[in-house]
Design a protein around this motif. Structure first.
Motif, PDB file in Angstrom:
ATOM      1  N   UNK A   1       0.831  -1.209   0.000  1.00 49.07           N
ATOM      2  CA  UNK A   1       0.000   0.000   0.000  1.00 49.07           C
ATOM      3  C   UNK A   1       0.863   1.256   0.000  1.00 49.07           C
ATOM      4  N   UNK A   2       1.968   1.224   0.729  1.00 51.11           N
ATOM      5  CA  UNK A   2       2.877   2.367   0.727  1.00 51.11           C
ATOM      6  C   UNK A   2       3.540   2.550  -0.636  1.00 51.11           C
ATOM      7  N   UNK A   3       3.847   1.452  -1.300  1.00 52.17           N
ATOM      8  CA  UNK A   3       4.416   1.548  -2.646  1.00 52.17           C
ATOM      9  C   UNK A   3       3.480   2.319  -3.573  1.00 52.17           C
ATOM     10  N   UNK A   4       2.200   2.042  -3.461  1.00 49.69           N
ATOM     11  CA  UNK A   4       1.245   2.751  -4.330  1.00 49.69           C
ATOM     12  C   UNK A   4       1.157   4.231  -3.981  1.00 49.69           C
ATOM     13  N   UNK A   5       1.673   4.592  -2.785  1.00 46.16           N
ATOM     14  CA  UNK A   5       1.753   5.997  -2.392  1.00 46.16           C
ATOM     15  C   UNK A   5       3.113   6.597  -2.743  1.00 46.16           C
ATOM     16  N   UNK A   6       3.982   5.775  -3.356  1.00 50.70           N
ATOM     17  CA  UNK A   6       5.298   6.259  -3.745  1.00 50.70           C
ATOM     18  C   UNK A   6       6.344   6.180  -2.646  1.00 50.70           C
ATOM     19  N   UNK A   7       6.081   5.374  -1.613  1.00 51.40           N
ATOM     20  CA  UNK A   7       7.002   5.234  -0.482  1.00 51.40           C
ATOM     21  C   UNK A   7       7.563   3.812  -0.483  1.00 51.40           C
ATOM     22  N   UNK A   8       8.886   3.690  -0.495  1.00 54.45           N
ATOM     23  CA  UNK A   8       9.543   2.387  -0.538  1.00 54.45           C
ATOM     24  C   UNK A   8      10.207   2.118   0.806  1.00 54.45           C
ATOM     25  N   UNK A   9       9.708   1.107   1.521  1.00 57.74           N
ATOM     26  CA  UNK A   9      10.331   0.662   2.764  1.00 57.74           C
ATOM     27  C   UNK A   9      10.579  -0.838   2.628  1.00 57.74           C
ATOM     28  N   UNK A  10      10.874  -1.543   3.701  1.00 55.89           N
ATOM     29  CA  UNK A  10      11.155  -2.976   3.627  1.00 55.89           C
ATOM     30  C   UNK A  10      10.247  -3.727   4.599  1.00 55.89           C
ATOM     31  N   UNK A  11       9.474  -4.674   4.076  1.00 50.13           N
ATOM     32  CA  UNK A  11       8.680  -5.551   4.932  1.00 50.13           C
ATOM     33  C   UNK A  11       9.584  -6.644   5.487  1.00 50.13           C
ATOM     34  N   UNK A  12       9.392  -7.000   6.748  1.00 49.09           N
ATOM     35  CA  UNK A  12      10.285  -7.927   7.433  1.00 49.09           C
ATOM     36  C   UNK A  12       9.707  -9.336   7.567  1.00 49.09           C
ATOM     37  N   UNK A  13       8.690  -9.665   6.772  1.00 46.77           N
ATOM     38  CA  UNK A  13       8.078 -10.997   6.852  1.00 46.77           C
ATOM     39  C   UNK A  13       9.096 -12.105   6.623  1.00 46.77           C
ATOM     40  N   UNK A  14       9.997 -11.906   5.669  1.00 43.16           N
ATOM     41  CA  UNK A  14      10.981 -12.933   5.334  1.00 43.16           C
ATOM     42  C   UNK A  14      11.940 -13.202   6.494  1.00 43.16           C
ATOM     43  N   UNK A  15      12.030 -12.285   7.430  1.00 42.27           N
ATOM     44  CA  UNK A  15      12.901 -12.455   8.589  1.00 42.27           C
ATOM     45  C   UNK A  15      12.143 -12.967   9.812  1.00 42.27           C
ATOM     46  N   UNK A  16      10.860 -13.221   9.650  1.00 46.96           N
ATOM     47  CA  UNK A  16      10.063 -13.715  10.764  1.00 46.96           C
ATOM     48  C   UNK A  16       9.363 -12.647  11.564  1.00 46.96           C
ATOM     49  N   UNK A  17       9.462 -11.380  11.148  1.00 45.40           N
ATOM     50  CA  UNK A  17       8.787 -10.280  11.824  1.00 45.40           C
ATOM     51  C   UNK A  17       7.606  -9.837  10.957  1.00 45.40           C
ATOM     52  N   UNK A  18       6.527 -10.590  11.047  1.00 40.28           N
ATOM     53  CA  UNK A  18       5.440 -10.474  10.074  1.00 40.28           C
ATOM     54  C   UNK A  18       4.681  -9.162  10.131  1.00 40.28           C
ATOM     55  N   UNK A  19       4.769  -8.438  11.227  1.00 45.31           N
ATOM     56  CA  UNK A  19       4.042  -7.175  11.336  1.00 45.31           C
ATOM     57  C   UNK A  19       4.973  -5.963  11.370  1.00 45.31           C
ATOM     58  N   UNK A  20       6.231  -6.171  11.012  1.00 46.10           N
ATOM     59  CA  UNK A  20       7.209  -5.087  11.113  1.00 46.10           C
ATOM     60  C   UNK A  20       7.693  -4.595   9.750  1.00 46.10           C
ATOM     61  N   UNK A  21       7.877  -3.299   9.668  1.00 51.26           N
ATOM     62  CA  UNK A  21       8.571  -2.674   8.551  1.00 51.26           C
ATOM     63  C   UNK A  21       9.941  -2.203   9.042  1.00 51.26           C
ATOM     64  N   UNK A  22      10.936  -2.262   8.153  1.00 59.09           N
ATOM     65  CA  UNK A  22      12.219  -1.630   8.441  1.00 59.09           C
ATOM     66  C   UNK A  22      12.266  -0.330   7.665  1.00 59.09           C
ATOM     67  N   UNK A  23      12.558   0.751   8.363  1.00 58.40           N
ATOM     68  CA  UNK A  23      12.549   2.093   7.779  1.00 58.40           C
ATOM     69  C   UNK A  23      13.852   2.788   8.131  1.00 58.40           C
TER      70      UNK A  23
END
Length: 368
Positions: free
Chosen positions: A320-342
Motif C-alpha cells: 500500500x505504501x508503494x502505491x503511495x510512492x514510499x519504498x520501505x522494507x517488509x520484514x516478513x521474510x525475517x520472521x517479523x510479520x508485522x514489522x517494517x524496516x525504515x
C-alpha cells in the motif's frame, strides 16, 4: 545441456537485493518516490568524492591500483594500524566471501546470529561449509547462545554490531565476556557497517583497540554513512596472517579505480560525515516520535534505521505504501510479520512517509 551442479550450491537461496527506484516507479506507475528501504545516506555522496571521481575519469584506460595503496594508507593512518593489516573489498560482502573461501572447507561450520546479514549464510555455503544459525533473543544477538553453538568443527563466528535488520547492539562488557569463551583457533568476524551511527558509548567497537586480539576481524563499509553504496567499497582490519590468506584468494583488481578515489576523498570530508550522522539521528528521532504518537511500537536503534510494528501484515502495508510512492522494507521474510524496516531520510522524505502511512492505516487493513 546437462550440467552437474555441486551440492553445496543447490542449498543456496540467491540473495535478493532491493529493486532500483526507476524499476519500482515503472512497475507501480509512480513518480518522485521516496526510498527508505536500504539504509542509504539520503544526502548522497560527499561533494569531495564526486569531484575526485570527475578528476579521475580521464585515467580509466588504466587498470586499478591492485594494492589500493592510497586508500589503504588513509585507513591505516586513521586507525593507527599497519597497512598490511588492511584489506579492501568490493563491498564488505566481498571480504566476507574471501574469509569463507580462505578459511572454511567441507566439514567446517561457521556460527552466526539469525536474522542478520544474509551474505554470511550464502558465503559459508558457497565455501562448502555449514552455517549454524543462532536465533536472536528479543531482537538482540544472544552472545551466550552464540558461544554455546561453537563446537569442534567451528572455524568462524560472525557478529553484526549493530545488527541488521533489528538495529540492536551489544556492549563492550558483553563482548569481553563472550570472547573469553571462544577457542583461540577460530576467527570472530565483527561486521560494523553501521558503527558510525552508534550513540551509546558502551557499544563494542572493534577498532577502539584494533588488532589487540588476532582472532578478531573488523569489517567496515563506505556504503552507509559515507554515501558511496553505488561504488561498492568495504574494508577489513585483521591480523597480518589472516590478511595474507585473503591476498591468496582475492581477485587482483577487486576494487575499481573510481571507487578507490571516491572512498579516499570521502575520508577527508569530515564536515560531510558529521552532517550525515546528525541528519540521520534527527531523522530517526523524528520518525520514532511521530510513529509513537500514532500508537505504533518502534524498536530501539543504534543505527540509521529501525523496526516499526504496524500491527498487521507488513507485506500488505508495504504494498500500500508503494502505491503511495514510499519504498520501505517488509520484514516478513525475517520472521517479523508485522514489522517494517525504515531508514531515516531527509526531512521532506520523512514527512512524506509519515503522511503516507497515516493514510494507509486510516483505511483499515490494506488490500493487495
Amino acid at each position: 545441456m546437462i550440467l552437474k551442479i555441486p551440492e553445496k550450491l543447490l542449498s543456496i537461496a540467491p540473495y535478493e537485493p532491493g529493486k532500483p527506484i526507476d524499476e519500482i516507479e515503472r512497475e507501480y506507475g509512480i513518480q518522485k518516490s521516496v526510498k527508505l528501504a536500504s539504509n542509504e545516506n539520503p544526502l548522497g555522496p560527499s561533494p569531495l568524492a564526486v569531484e575526485a571521481v570527475k578528476q579521475s575519469l580521464s585515467e580509466m584506460h588504466r587498470y586499478p591500483d591492485g594494492s589500493w595503496h592510497r586508500l589503504r594508507q588513509k585507513i591505516a593512518e586513521k586507525f593507527k594500524v599497519d597497512p598490511e593489516t588492511v584489506i579492501i573489498g568490493n563491498g564488505s560482502d566481498d571480504i566476507i566471501a574471501l574469509l569463507c573461501h580462505g578459511f572454511l572447507s567441507t566439514n567446517d561450520n561457521a556460527v552466526m546470529p539469525f536474522p542478520s546479514f544474509l551474505m554470511y549464510d550464502i558465503s559459508v555455503r558457497a565455501a562448502g561449509a555449514t552455517p549454524v544459525r543462532v536465533p536472536l533473543d528479543n531482537l538482540a544477538i544472544d552472545l551466550d547462545a552464540v558461544a554455546e553453538a561453537v563446537d569442534s568443527n567451528t572455524r568462524m563466528v560472525f557478529l553484526t554490531n549493530p545488527n541488521n535488520p533489528t538495529a540492536s547492539h551489544f556492549s563492550s562488557n558483553d563482548f569481553q565476556r563472550f570472547i573469553k569463551k571462544i577457542p583461540q583457533d577460530l576467527l570472530v568476524v565483527v561486521d560494523e557497517a553501521y558503527i558510525e551511527f552508534v550513540r551509546d558509548p558502551d557499544t563494542f567497537n572493534a577498532l577502539d583497540n584494533p588488532l589487540s586480539d588476532p582472532r578478531i576481524v573488523s569489517l567496515r563499509t563506505f556504503s552507509k554513512v559515507y554515501g558511496l553504496a553505488g561504488f561498492r567499497v568495504g574494508y577489513g582490519i585483521m591480523d597480518k596472517s589472516v590478511a595474507n590468506i585473503l591476498h591468496r584468494v582475492r581477485q587482483p583488481f577487486n576494487v575499481n579505480s573510481l571507487a578507490q578515489v571516491a572512498a579516499a576523498a570521502a575520508m577527508d570530508d569530515v564536515d560531510f560525515l558529521n552532517t550525515s550522522i546528525r541528519v540521520m539521528h534527527q531523522g530517526v528521532d523524528f520518525l520514532r516520535a511521530e510513529l509513537s504518537a500514532m500508537g505504533l511500537t518502534t524498536h530501539p536503534t543504534q543505527t540509521n534505521f529501525f523496526l516499526v510494528d504496524v500491527a498487521q501484515d507488513a507485506r500488505q502495508v508495504f504494498q500500500a505504501l508503494l502505491r503511495q510512492g514510499i519504498i520501505v522494507r517488509a520484514m516478513n521474510a525475517y520472521g517479523f510479520d508485522t514489522c517494517l524496516r525504515v531508514n531515516a531520510g531527509t526531512e521532506s522524505e520523512n514527512r512524506a512517509f509519515i503522511q503516507a502511512l497515516k493514510k494507509v492505516l486510516a483505511g483499515g487493513s490494506p488490500k493487495e
